[in-house]
Design a protein around this motif. Sequence first.
Motif, PDB file in Angstrom:
ATOM      1  N   LEU A   1      10.273   2.104  31.991  1.00 26.19           N
ATOM      2  CA  LEU A   1      10.245   3.453  32.978  1.00 26.19           C
ATOM      3  C   LEU A   1       9.106   3.681  33.676  1.00 26.19           C
ATOM      4  O   LEU A   1       8.137   4.758  33.492  1.00 26.19           O
ATOM      5  N   VAL A   2       8.866   2.949  34.673  1.00 32.10           N
ATOM      6  CA  VAL A   2       7.690   2.838  35.457  1.00 32.10           C
ATOM      7  C   VAL A   2       8.022   2.548  37.092  1.00 32.10           C
ATOM      8  O   VAL A   2       9.027   2.083  37.297  1.00 32.10           O
TER       9      VAL A   2
ATOM     10  N   PRO B   1       3.330   5.297  35.395  1.00 38.28           N
ATOM     11  CA  PRO B   1       4.583   5.763  34.508  1.00 38.28           C
ATOM     12  C   PRO B   1       5.521   6.496  35.500  1.00 38.28           C
ATOM     13  O   PRO B   1       4.941   7.293  36.352  1.00 38.28           O
ATOM     14  N   ASP B   2       6.927   6.573  35.150  1.00 41.05           N
ATOM     15  CA  ASP B   2       7.709   7.036  36.082  1.00 41.05           C
ATOM     16  C   ASP B   2       8.281   8.309  35.162  1.00 41.05           C
ATOM     17  O   ASP B   2       9.284   8.956  35.469  1.00 41.05           O
ATOM     18  N   SER B   3       7.505   8.555  33.994  1.00 45.72           N
ATOM     19  CA  SER B   3       8.020   9.709  33.148  1.00 45.72           C
ATOM     20  C   SER B   3       6.696  10.213  32.525  1.00 45.72           C
ATOM     21  O   SER B   3       6.130   9.292  32.335  1.00 45.72           O
TER      22      SER B   3
ATOM     23  N   THR C   1       3.310  -3.655  32.827  1.00 41.17           N
ATOM     24  CA  THR C   1       4.512  -3.972  33.585  1.00 41.17           C
ATOM     25  C   THR C   1       4.001  -4.260  35.212  1.00 41.17           C
ATOM     26  O   THR C   1       3.301  -3.288  35.504  1.00 41.17           O
ATOM     27  N   ILE C   2       4.653  -5.038  35.720  1.00 41.83           N
ATOM     28  CA  ILE C   2       4.301  -5.201  37.155  1.00 41.83           C
ATOM     29  C   ILE C   2       5.524  -4.969  38.105  1.00 41.83           C
ATOM     30  O   ILE C   2       6.474  -5.581  37.532  1.00 41.83           O
ATOM     31  N   VAL C   3       5.447  -4.117  38.781  1.00 40.15           N
ATOM     32  CA  VAL C   3       6.645  -3.830  39.825  1.00 40.15           C
ATOM     33  C   VAL C   3       6.505  -4.060  41.150  1.00 40.15           C
ATOM     34  O   VAL C   3       5.547  -4.029  41.817  1.00 40.15           O
ATOM     35  N   VAL C   4       7.610  -4.953  41.687  1.00 42.00           N
ATOM     36  CA  VAL C   4       7.753  -5.482  43.011  1.00 42.00           C
ATOM     37  C   VAL C   4       8.670  -5.166  43.649  1.00 42.00           C
ATOM     38  O   VAL C   4       9.891  -4.675  42.969  1.00 42.00           O
ATOM     39  N   PRO C   5       8.896  -5.181  45.036  1.00 47.49           N
ATOM     40  CA  PRO C   5       9.928  -4.574  45.590  1.00 47.49           C
ATOM     41  C   PRO C   5      11.044  -5.463  45.523  1.00 47.49           C
ATOM     42  O   PRO C   5      11.047  -6.589  45.632  1.00 47.49           O
ATOM     43  N   LEU C   6      12.231  -4.943  45.719  1.00 50.50           N
ATOM     44  CA  LEU C   6      13.573  -5.867  45.843  1.00 50.50           C
ATOM     45  C   LEU C   6      13.547  -6.552  47.182  1.00 50.50           C
ATOM     46  O   LEU C   6      12.772  -6.104  48.092  1.00 50.50           O
ATOM     47  N   ASN C   7      14.189  -7.883  47.240  1.00 48.91           N
ATOM     48  CA  ASN C   7      14.490  -8.356  48.573  1.00 48.91           C
ATOM     49  C   ASN C   7      13.056  -8.671  49.061  1.00 48.91           C
ATOM     50  O   ASN C   7      13.080  -8.554  50.504  1.00 48.91           O
ATOM     51  N   ASP C   8      12.171  -9.155  48.590  1.00 48.29           N
ATOM     52  CA  ASP C   8      10.960  -9.367  49.133  1.00 48.29           C
ATOM     53  C   ASP C   8      10.261 -10.665  48.330  1.00 48.29           C
ATOM     54  O   ASP C   8       9.473 -10.381  47.410  1.00 48.29           O
TER      55      ASP C   8
END
Length: 437
Positions: free
Chosen positions: A158-159, A171-173, A184-191
Amino acid sequence: MSVPGNQQTTKSAAFFERAKKVAPGGVHSPVRGFRGVGGTPRFIERAEGAELIDVDGNRYIDFCMSWGPLIFGHQDADVAEAVRSAMTRGWTYGAAEPYSLELAELITSRIPWVEKVRFVNSGTEAVMSALRVARAATGRHKVIKFDGCYHGHLDSLLVRAGSGLAEMASPDSAGVPPHVAADTIVVPLNDLDAFRAAMDQHGHEVCVVAIEPVPANNGLLLQTGEFLCEVASITRKHGALLLFDEVISGFRVAFGGMAELTRIRPDLVCYGKIIGGGFPVGAYGGRADLMDLVAPAGPVYQAGTLSGNPVAMCAGIATLKKLLRLDPYAGLEARASQLADRIEKAAARSAPFPVRVQRFSSLMWTVMGEARSRDGIARSLTEIPPEQKERFAKLFHGLLANGVYLAPSGFEVSFLSTVHTDEQLDRVVEAVGEARF
Ligand SMILES: *Cc1c(COP(=O)(O)O)cnc(C)c1O
């Protein structure tokens, strides 16, 4: 058919006022509260086929379909019969039973990358448990997810992306501890460049790369086959596990989901929604050596009082058997494709901006304006038109007043079922043509 503007919603409004006193926002899952579109959420009293009937007696053609499980519509006769028959044998035993065995064999005998499976009660639980297995199997702790994919409401996913490329997530909440988000590592889609960079930097610490192969929880952000294949191979190169979250796409785009269509073999896969035929079932599965880490076979603890609930298992068995018997995928594809074209044409008459339907199989999403990409298809969060939310709210209410119920958010997809009739689809197209923006 209800007359636009004259729909009675008095009873729903009264229920909503009462509900807000006893439940947060009056609902038990946030999008149901209509915050994304405004107005009074309809309180649904019953449903049959492709129709919802609310407490004021209004009827709606349903394209939310309980967010995906009901590929055969409400009250499918085969599911109903299986559930009724299961109920005569009791509804929970808390012991080993043959029904989860039958469902597990049904899945593992047809989906080769699911060598073993464990049933839980929701998609969230499935993903949460699969991550625990991935951590135990690799001895690593970091997880990669893609911005715009939803994997349920477990803390660690939830990030959202921090600022900058491949940054640690924030955190996304409220209530998600920063130290949990930091794993958690967040990367953009389609990249692919961003994904490669993130793996070059953190790959040795990454236990699992989690992706919705058809991202369907922030619009329908279509990924290319090439992107998915590259993600799989880069993941492997770094010794991390690949998790396909097929909670929506499993049994929806093909029996074996997106893994079947792309021929990518995930190490772990999560199911939900269709797998329980409308009852609360989730599942995680994959390579036998990984699943054998789960208790009581192995050291990864995971349990559930009502897991493998016999009534829910029987609903799942009936649904999956019917999918195998009818093989509805080509038919759904053809009808959804035609419907999407007709909606685009109808919207060209009513909307002062382009409306495109992004579609995959029987999943559809109306994009309210030009996607901000070169090929006109939104494949990542930043490519969604900035006006999406407010424009969708107008489409939503135009349709609702005409007896058509879409998911109440511009970032949710519509689900076509096998029971939507031609007449119902005609009415949807007509209502789109009459919407006012
Ligand atoms: C719905 C969904 C989940 C969460 O499932 P719940 O049963 O709501 O917990 C997880 N992942 C995806 C892709 C989903 O669509």
